[in-house]
Design a protein around this motif. Structure first.
Motif, short mmCIF file in Angstrom:
data_model
loop_
_atom_site.label_atom_id
_atom_site.label_comp_id
_atom_site.label_asym_id
_atom_site.label_seq_id
_atom_site.Cartn_x
_atom_site.Cartn_y
_atom_site.Cartn_z
N TYR A 26 -6.78 4.44 2.57
CA TYR A 26 -7.97 4.12 3.34
C TYR A 26 -7.63 2.80 3.88
O TYR A 26 -8.19 2.66 4.92
CB TYR A 26 -9.03 3.87 1.96
CG TYR A 26 -10.10 2.97 2.70
CD1 TYR A 26 -11.04 3.38 3.69
CD2 TYR A 26 -10.53 1.62 2.22
CE1 TYR A 26 -12.19 2.70 4.09
CE2 TYR A 26 -11.52 0.76 2.66
CZ TYR A 26 -12.34 1.46 3.56
OH TYR A 26 -13.19 0.48 4.00
N VAL A 35 -12.51 9.00 3.59
CA VAL A 35 -13.14 8.73 2.13
C VAL A 35 -14.26 9.57 1.69
O VAL A 35 -14.16 10.03 0.64
CB VAL A 35 -13.42 7.17 2.22
CG1 VAL A 35 -14.06 6.73 1.09
CG2 VAL A 35 -12.05 6.02 2.29
N ASP A 79 -7.44 9.96 -7.70
CA ASP A 79 -8.26 9.23 -7.05
C ASP A 79 -7.57 7.87 -6.47
O ASP A 79 -7.88 7.67 -5.53
CB ASP A 79 -9.56 8.75 -8.04
CG ASP A 79 -10.32 9.96 -8.27
OD1 ASP A 79 -10.01 11.03 -7.83
OD2 ASP A 79 -11.18 9.93 -9.50
N LEU A 80 -6.82 7.54 -7.35
CA LEU A 80 -6.02 6.11 -6.85
C LEU A 80 -5.15 6.53 -5.59
O LEU A 80 -5.02 5.83 -4.75
CB LEU A 80 -4.89 5.67 -7.96
CG LEU A 80 -4.15 4.57 -7.70
CD1 LEU A 80 -5.13 3.30 -7.49
CD2 LEU A 80 -3.10 4.30 -8.66
N HIS A 133 0.85 -1.22 -0.04
CA HIS A 133 -0.06 -0.04 -0.03
C HIS A 133 0.74 1.26 -0.13
O HIS A 133 0.49 2.24 -0.87
CB HIS A 133 -0.87 -0.06 1.12
CG HIS A 133 -2.28 -0.88 0.92
ND1 HIS A 133 -2.89 -0.94 0.01
CD2 HIS A 133 -2.45 -2.10 2.01
CE1 HIS A 133 -3.92 -1.73 0.05
NE2 HIS A 133 -3.48 -2.51 1.30
N VAL A 145 -6.83 5.26 -2.36
CA VAL A 145 -7.11 3.59 -2.11
C VAL A 145 -6.09 3.41 -0.96
O VAL A 145 -6.60 2.52 -0.14
CB VAL A 145 -7.20 2.89 -3.53
CG1 VAL A 145 -7.02 1.30 -3.13
CG2 VAL A 145 -8.21 3.28 -4.52
N PRO A 146 -4.79 3.39 -1.20
CA PRO A 146 -3.84 2.70 -0.27
C PRO A 146 -3.93 3.39 1.10
O PRO A 146 -3.93 2.72 2.11
CB PRO A 146 -2.62 3.20 -0.83
CG PRO A 146 -2.76 4.17 -1.84
CD PRO A 146 -4.13 3.93 -2.30
#
Length: 487
Positions: free
Chosen positions: A139, A158, A132-133, A107, A136-137
Motif C-alpha cells: 500500500y 486495498v 494481511d500483513l 517496506h 501494508v508495505p
C-alpha cells in the motif's frame, strides 16, 4: 538446525536499520534468508514430512500457537521468495531510489517477511496475520513511490484485497470455533489439529467460499482482477517484480495448504466451478495481454493467465496429483520468469526516453545483442517452450486436468498457443522491426547484468533439472490431493 524465526523476521529487523545505508542493509537483509533457503533445500528430506518445526504457545486462551514448518509444499516457494527478494535488493543497490531510499527498503523487507511468514505458518491464525500483513508495505510502495494516479490505485488495491482478507478472517475464526480441534475439545487454530477434525459438509461449503474469494482476489483471477491494471501501471518496478513474482503465489499456496486439506468435501463439490474460473482466466488474460501496448500490463494480464493455469492444476484433483504437482512447479517457474521480465521493462524504458509502451520500441537488438538474448530466454520460458521448466509445469497441469475433465483441458491448451502470441509479439516489437521513434539502442551495462544475468541463469538451471522441485513436493501433494480425489 535452521531456525525459521530468523528466516522470517531477519529482513524486517534489518529493514528497520535501512535508513543508515539502504544499499548495504538491503543486500544483507535479503542475502541471509537466501543462504538459509539454499541450506534448507540442500538439507531437505523428501520423506521426512514437516521439518525445521518451531512450535511454541502464543495465545493459549484462543488456541493460537506460534508454529512454523517446512515441507514439500512450501520449500521451493521459500527459495523463490528469497531469490527474487535478493535480486530486487541488488537492483535497488545499482539503481537506488532517490526519494527516501531507506523507507522504501524497509517496506520491501517487510514485504519479504510477510510472504515468508505466510509460507511457513502452520497455524491458521498465524497464516491470516501474515497474509494481511502483506498488504501494508505494498500500500505504501504504491501510494508513496508509484507513478501517476498512485493514490486511487493504492486505494483500489486495498479495498479489493481487504474485502478478501476480512472474509478469510471470518472463515478462519469459524473454522477453529466449530472444529473444537484442541485437546479436550478446546479451540485450536493449528492446521494439523483442524485437519484431524473436519467440519460437516454443509459448514465446509460456506467457509470454503470465504477462503476462495480471498485467494482469487489476491492472485488476481477473473472476475476479481479489477484492481490489477491500476496497481501494475503505478507500482515501482522493483516492488512490482517481487509482487508479481512472489506475492500472488501465496494465494495459490493457500489453496494447497488450507483449502484442500481443511475443506475436502467442499473442494470436491466446488472444483468444477474453480476449473471454469481458471479456464476463463487463462483465455481472458491471454486475450488481454495480446491487445495491450503497455509492457507492464502485458505481463500483468499474462500473469492472470499463468495463475489460471496454476489454479487449473490445483483443482484438477486427479488421483495421481499430477495437476497439483505441475501447479506447484509452475508457481516457481512463473516467479523466476516474470521478475526478470519486469527488470527488462526498466532497461527498455532507459532506451526509449522512459516510455513503457511497446509502440515506442523497435530495433533495440541491433546494438544490444546481450540484452536481446537475455530477453529472448525469458520470453521463450514464458510461452513454455519445450526444454523449459515452464513446459514441464504446463504439461503436468494439462495432463492432470485431462485425467479429470477432458473438455476443460482441451480448451485450456489454447492458452499455451495464445502465450506464444503475446510473448513473441512483445519481444519482436521491442527488439526487432524498425527502430522506434524514441529508441537509442545500447547494450546492457555490467551493473544491470548483476541483476538480470543470475535470474536468467536460474531459469536455465531450473529448466535443466526441474525434478528437484517435483521430488520435494510429491509426497505432500499426493497426501493433500488424494484425500479430496477419493471422495
Amino acid at each position: 538446525m535452521i531456525h525459521l524465526t530468523i528466516l522470517v523476521f531477519f529482513p524486517a529487523v534489518c529493514g528497520l536499520l535501512a535508513g543508515f545505508n539502504p544499499r548495504v542493509i538491503g543486500l544483507i537483509a535479503t542475502l541471509i534468508p537466501l543462504v538459509y533457503a539454499v541450506m534448507m533445500v540442500a538439507d531437505f528430506d523428501t520423506a521426512g514430512g514437516l521439518q525445521h518445526v518451531t512450535d511454541d504457545a502464543w495465545i493459549k486462551e484462543l488456541g493460537i500457537r506460534y508454529k512454523l514448518g517446512v515441507d514439500g509444499l512450501n520449500l521451493w516457494l521459500i527459495l523463490l521468495t528469497t531469490v527474487i527478494a535478493f535480486a530486487c535488493a541488488v537492483w535497488l543497490a545499482v539503481r537506488p531510489v532517490q526519494d527516501r531510499p531507506g523507507l522504501f527498503m524497509f517496506h520491501m523487507a517487510l514485504g519479504e517477511t510477510a510472504v515468508l511468514g505466510a509460507f511457513v505458518a502452520q497455524d491458521l491464525a498465524l497464516f491470516v496475520l501474515f497474509f494481511d500483513l502483506m498488504l501494508v508495505p505494498f500500500y505504501f510502495l504504491v501510494g508513496q513511490w508509484g507513478g501517476p494516479d498512485r493514490v486511487p490505485a493504492a486505494m483500489k488495491m486495498v479495498i479489493y484485497t481487504l474485502v478478501g482478507s476480512l472474509l478469510m478472517l471470518a472463515g478462519a475464526v469459524a473454522t477453529a470455533t466449530l472444529a473444537h480441534a484442541g485437546p479436550g475439545g478446546r479451540i485450536s487454530f493449528v492446521l494439523s489439529d483442524l485437519v484431524q477434525n473436519p467440519l460437516p459438509e454443509g459448514t465446509q461449503k460456506w467457509i470454503f467460499v470465504t477462503f476462495a474469494l480471498a485467494f482469487l482476489i489476491k492472485m488476481p483471477s477473473f472476475p476479481f482482477q479489477g484492481w490489477m491494471p491500476d496497481a501494475y501501471r503505478t507500482m515501482p518496478l522493483p516492488a512490482l517484480a517481487f509482487f508479481s513474482g512472489v506475492v500472488s503465489k501465496v494465494a495459490a499456496y493457500g489453496f494447497l495448504r488450507l483449502v484442500l486439506p481443511l475443506f475436502p468435501a467442499a473442494t470436491h463439490d466446488f472444483h468444477t466451478i474453480l476449473l471454469i474460473l481458471a479456464l476463463v482466466s487463462i483465455i481472458y488474460g491471454s486475450a488481454q495481454a495480446f491487445t495491450q501496448t503497455n509492457a507492464r500490463l502485458i505481463l500483468g494480464y499474462s500473469s492472470i493467465a499463468q495463475l489460471g493455469f496454476i489454479t487449473l492444476g490445483i483443482f484438477a484433483l486427479d488421483p495421481a496429483g499430477q495437476g497439483a504437482q505441475g501447479a506447484l512447479l509452475q508457481a516457481v517457474n512463473h516467479g523466476l520468469v516474470v521478475a526478470p521480465l519486469f527488470f527488462v521493462i526498466a532497461l527498455l524504458a532507459d532506451r526509449a526516453q522512459g516510455s513503457e509502451d511497446i509502440r515506442d520500441y523497435g530495433g533495440i537488438a541491433f546494438r544490444a545483442p546481450v540484452l536481446a538474448v537475455l530477453f529472448l530466454i525469458a520470453a521463450l520460458a514464458t510461452l513454455a517452450m519445450p526444454g523449459s521448466a515452464n513446459f514441464v509445469g504446463e504439461f503436468l497441469i494439462l495432463l492432470g486436468t485431462f485425467n479429470s475433465v477432458q473438455a476443460i483441458a482441451f480448451i485450456a491448451s489454447i492458452g499455451v498457443v495464445l502465450a506464444s502470441v503475446y510473448a513473441l509479439r512483445m519481444y519482436i516489437r521491442s527488439m526487432h522491426n524498425r527502430v522506434g521513434p524514441k529508441v537509442e539502442s545500447f547494450d546492457i551495462s555490467f551493473r544491470d547484468g548483476l541483476v538480470l544475468v543470475p535470474l536468467i541463469l536460474a531459469i536455465l538451471a531450473f529448466a535443466l533439472y526441474p525434478q528437484l522441485a517435483l521430488d520435494a513436493g510429491q509426497e505432500a501433494i499426493k497426501t493433500t490431493v488424494q484425500a479430496v480425489a477419493q471422495r
